[in-house]
Design a protein around this motif. Sequence first.
Motif, short mmCIF file in Angstrom:
data_model
loop_
_atom_site.label_atom_id
_atom_site.label_comp_id
_atom_site.label_asym_id
_atom_site.label_seq_id
_atom_site.Cartn_x
_atom_site.Cartn_y
_atom_site.Cartn_z
N CYS A 172 5.16 -46.45 -73.11
CA CYS A 172 4.11 -44.89 -73.02
C CYS A 172 3.14 -46.23 -73.31
CB CYS A 172 4.98 -44.50 -74.40
SG CYS A 172 6.23 -42.90 -73.72
N THR A 173 1.93 -46.21 -73.20
CA THR A 173 1.19 -47.52 -73.06
C THR A 173 -0.64 -46.60 -73.65
OG1 THR A 173 0.41 -47.85 -71.13
CG2 THR A 173 2.04 -49.11 -72.29
N GLY A 174 -0.50 -45.41 -73.01
CA GLY A 174 -1.47 -44.57 -73.36
C GLY A 174 -2.91 -45.69 -72.45
N GLU A 175 -2.01 -45.74 -71.07
CA GLU A 175 -2.92 -46.03 -70.26
C GLU A 175 -3.48 -45.19 -69.50
OE1 GLU A 175 -1.73 -50.32 -68.16
OE2 GLU A 175 -0.44 -49.93 -69.39
N GLY A 176 -3.35 -44.21 -69.53
CA GLY A 176 -3.66 -43.55 -68.08
C GLY A 176 -3.76 -43.06 -67.09
N VAL A 177 -3.98 -42.07 -65.92
CA VAL A 177 -3.63 -41.74 -64.52
C VAL A 177 -5.14 -41.61 -64.46
CG1 VAL A 177 -1.45 -40.28 -65.31
CG2 VAL A 177 -4.02 -39.01 -65.42
N VAL A 178 -4.52 -41.36 -62.92
CA VAL A 178 -5.96 -41.69 -62.24
C VAL A 178 -6.91 -40.31 -61.48
CG1 VAL A 178 -7.16 -42.23 -59.69
CG2 VAL A 178 -5.15 -44.00 -61.31
N PHE A 179 -8.07 -39.89 -61.83
CA PHE A 179 -8.78 -38.95 -61.58
C PHE A 179 -9.74 -39.47 -60.36
CE2 PHE A 179 -11.87 -36.21 -62.81
CZ PHE A 179 -11.30 -34.92 -62.29
N VAL A 180 -10.03 -38.76 -59.55
CA VAL A 180 -11.05 -38.44 -58.66
C VAL A 180 -11.27 -37.25 -58.48
CG1 VAL A 180 -12.02 -38.85 -56.07
CG2 VAL A 180 -9.82 -40.33 -57.50
N CYS A 240 -6.19 -38.59 -53.24
CA CYS A 240 -6.69 -39.98 -53.29
C CYS A 240 -5.62 -40.45 -52.96
CB CYS A 240 -7.42 -40.11 -54.66
SG CYS A 240 -5.83 -39.95 -56.03
N GLU A 241 -5.68 -42.03 -52.39
CA GLU A 241 -5.59 -42.95 -52.21
C GLU A 241 -5.12 -43.61 -52.91
OE1 GLU A 241 -5.79 -44.23 -48.42
OE2 GLU A 241 -8.12 -43.42 -48.69
N VAL A 242 -4.07 -44.19 -52.62
CA VAL A 242 -2.24 -44.62 -53.49
C VAL A 242 -2.16 -45.20 -52.77
CG1 VAL A 242 0.08 -43.48 -55.09
CG2 VAL A 242 -1.33 -42.03 -54.20
N ASP A 243 -2.08 -46.31 -51.37
CA ASP A 243 -2.24 -47.46 -51.63
C ASP A 243 -0.59 -47.01 -51.04
OD1 ASP A 243 -4.21 -48.48 -51.43
OD2 ASP A 243 -3.57 -49.11 -53.39
N ASP A 244 0.92 -47.91 -51.07
CA ASP A 244 1.94 -48.02 -50.80
C ASP A 244 2.38 -46.42 -51.91
OD1 ASP A 244 4.53 -47.44 -50.47
OD2 ASP A 244 4.69 -50.30 -51.03
N THR A 245 3.03 -45.04 -51.39
CA THR A 245 3.99 -44.25 -52.08
C THR A 245 4.76 -44.42 -52.68
OG1 THR A 245 4.39 -43.68 -50.82
CG2 THR A 245 2.05 -42.52 -50.95
N GLU A 246 5.42 -45.83 -52.18
CA GLU A 246 7.06 -46.10 -52.73
C GLU A 246 7.00 -47.06 -53.96
OE1 GLU A 246 10.16 -45.71 -49.20
OE2 GLU A 246 8.18 -45.56 -48.14
N ASP A 247 5.71 -47.41 -54.25
CA ASP A 247 5.19 -48.62 -55.04
C ASP A 247 5.06 -47.84 -56.38
OD1 ASP A 247 4.94 -50.86 -56.54
OD2 ASP A 247 2.95 -51.49 -55.48
N VAL A 248 5.76 -47.78 -57.39
CA VAL A 248 5.99 -47.26 -58.70
C VAL A 248 6.01 -48.13 -59.78
CG1 VAL A 248 7.21 -44.59 -57.49
CG2 VAL A 248 8.19 -46.57 -58.84
N LEU A 249 6.48 -49.24 -60.00
CA LEU A 249 6.67 -49.80 -60.69
C LEU A 249 5.15 -50.61 -61.19
CD1 LEU A 249 9.90 -52.05 -59.86
CD2 LEU A 249 9.75 -49.89 -61.68
N GLY A 250 4.89 -50.63 -62.85
CA GLY A 250 3.22 -51.42 -63.28
C GLY A 250 2.60 -50.21 -62.66
N ARG A 251 2.87 -49.37 -62.47
CA ARG A 251 1.44 -48.15 -61.80
C ARG A 251 1.32 -47.17 -62.42
NH1 ARG A 251 1.68 -47.11 -55.53
NH2 ARG A 251 -1.33 -47.49 -56.07
N PRO A 252 0.04 -46.46 -62.62
CA PRO A 252 -0.28 -45.33 -62.93
C PRO A 252 0.49 -44.37 -62.56
CG PRO A 252 -2.30 -45.93 -62.24
CD PRO A 252 -1.61 -46.64 -62.12
#
Length: 453
Positions: A91-99, A126-138
Amino acid sequence: MVTFTARRSTPELVTPARPTPHELKTLSDIDDQKALRYYQPFVEFFRPRHGAPPQAPAAAIRAALAEALVHYYPMAGRLRKLPGGKLAVECTGEGVVFVEAEADVRLEELGDPVAPPFPCGEELLCEVDDTEDVLGRPLFFLQVTRLKCGGFVTGFYTCHNIADGFGMIQFMKAIADLAHTDKLPIVPPVWEREILMARAPPCVTYLNPAITSLLSNGPDGDDSSKDIMLSTPPEAMVTRVFFFSATDIASLRTHVPLHLAQSTTTFDVLTAAAWRCRTSAIGYQKGERVYLAFTLNARGRCGSGVLPVPRGYFGNALFYAVIDCAVDELCGKPLGHAVELVHNAKIGMASEEEHMRSMVDAMAVQRELPPVVLERTYIVSDTRYLGEDELDFGWAERVGGGIPLPMLAGSIGVSEYTKCKNSDGDYSTAMRMHLPRPAMDYFAKEMDMLLNN
């Protein structure tokens, strides 16, 4: 079908509106499956409520998102892999993506009812790139698209390891609630992932053969080349949505045995019919065993002696019920026999704590494997009661939505049920089916015969 292109702003990170705890939260053994390591999309459509003051949807929703992240602060963190392979949220509080986006199209051009598959659905996400790559990402991506008529669309991706469909809509409902009131979300979020951890040591006492063979043989234990659903290239598959009105369901109910007439649900009869017609259309051989897998929600069972999943829990709390049956038994007997198989499997799984505890233990053991054998298996996901109807911004009301076309190769054997309402206020159930083209034509004829007795 209408076509359009969305004009998107530059993606931005939205962080919690106030400081939140920095801690490590371990996922449950239901959450922590390789099969759930992807971003699940939803698309929801809204129109301005008559008489409500005009709003700038994107600005209001962005502010509400920041406030919602204060309460759902794990959503603003990042997935990490711990030593031994277990997943946890830092829980880093880095945030989520908004478009923010705009599209020159009106709601009335998108269909009646507004149901999957959506025209140009990819333009509303919105663009997520690889939808199966979830580690270290929003863990959450949200696009708000303003339409030419004044309506708007929320298209969002959520990491499936963090929440199931009920949890995803619960989070989105919190955003909607906060967008038109200063009160806290109606349903406060509950983490408590420890309630769905495996026993120590795991004790798998009850499982269907479709799962036990996977545990003993691994994902390659069966010869998938014999199943055209697994050997047919994706480009040779077709997708079709079938709509079932109340009259259609009543027609299917005429096949239900008298002793089940009062207890059989729409899900039971529709799923039995689809499984039977699909099996016949694909052409599985007489004597082969076919499987049906569908999910059951463990929520709302507190005090029933099953599993103590509290209200507000937004993690994965879905369990697979699995049925196996010989092809000649399924297709050779009346539809009522298949209805009884579905009904009994659902009741049995939902009423026995040991069944669900065994499933939790099995998922911990097979974390890197699919939840069920895929060969000759039909998987049903009923999304009609996720709570999407309760998405309401006060100044805007929902008119439709759901899961867009599957974006993962592994979801090609899954049928989703969606609840739809047209402009006349009539409800229907939309069932999405994926089959090779010749099989799809056969399926439609088989289903038509059942509907017309």
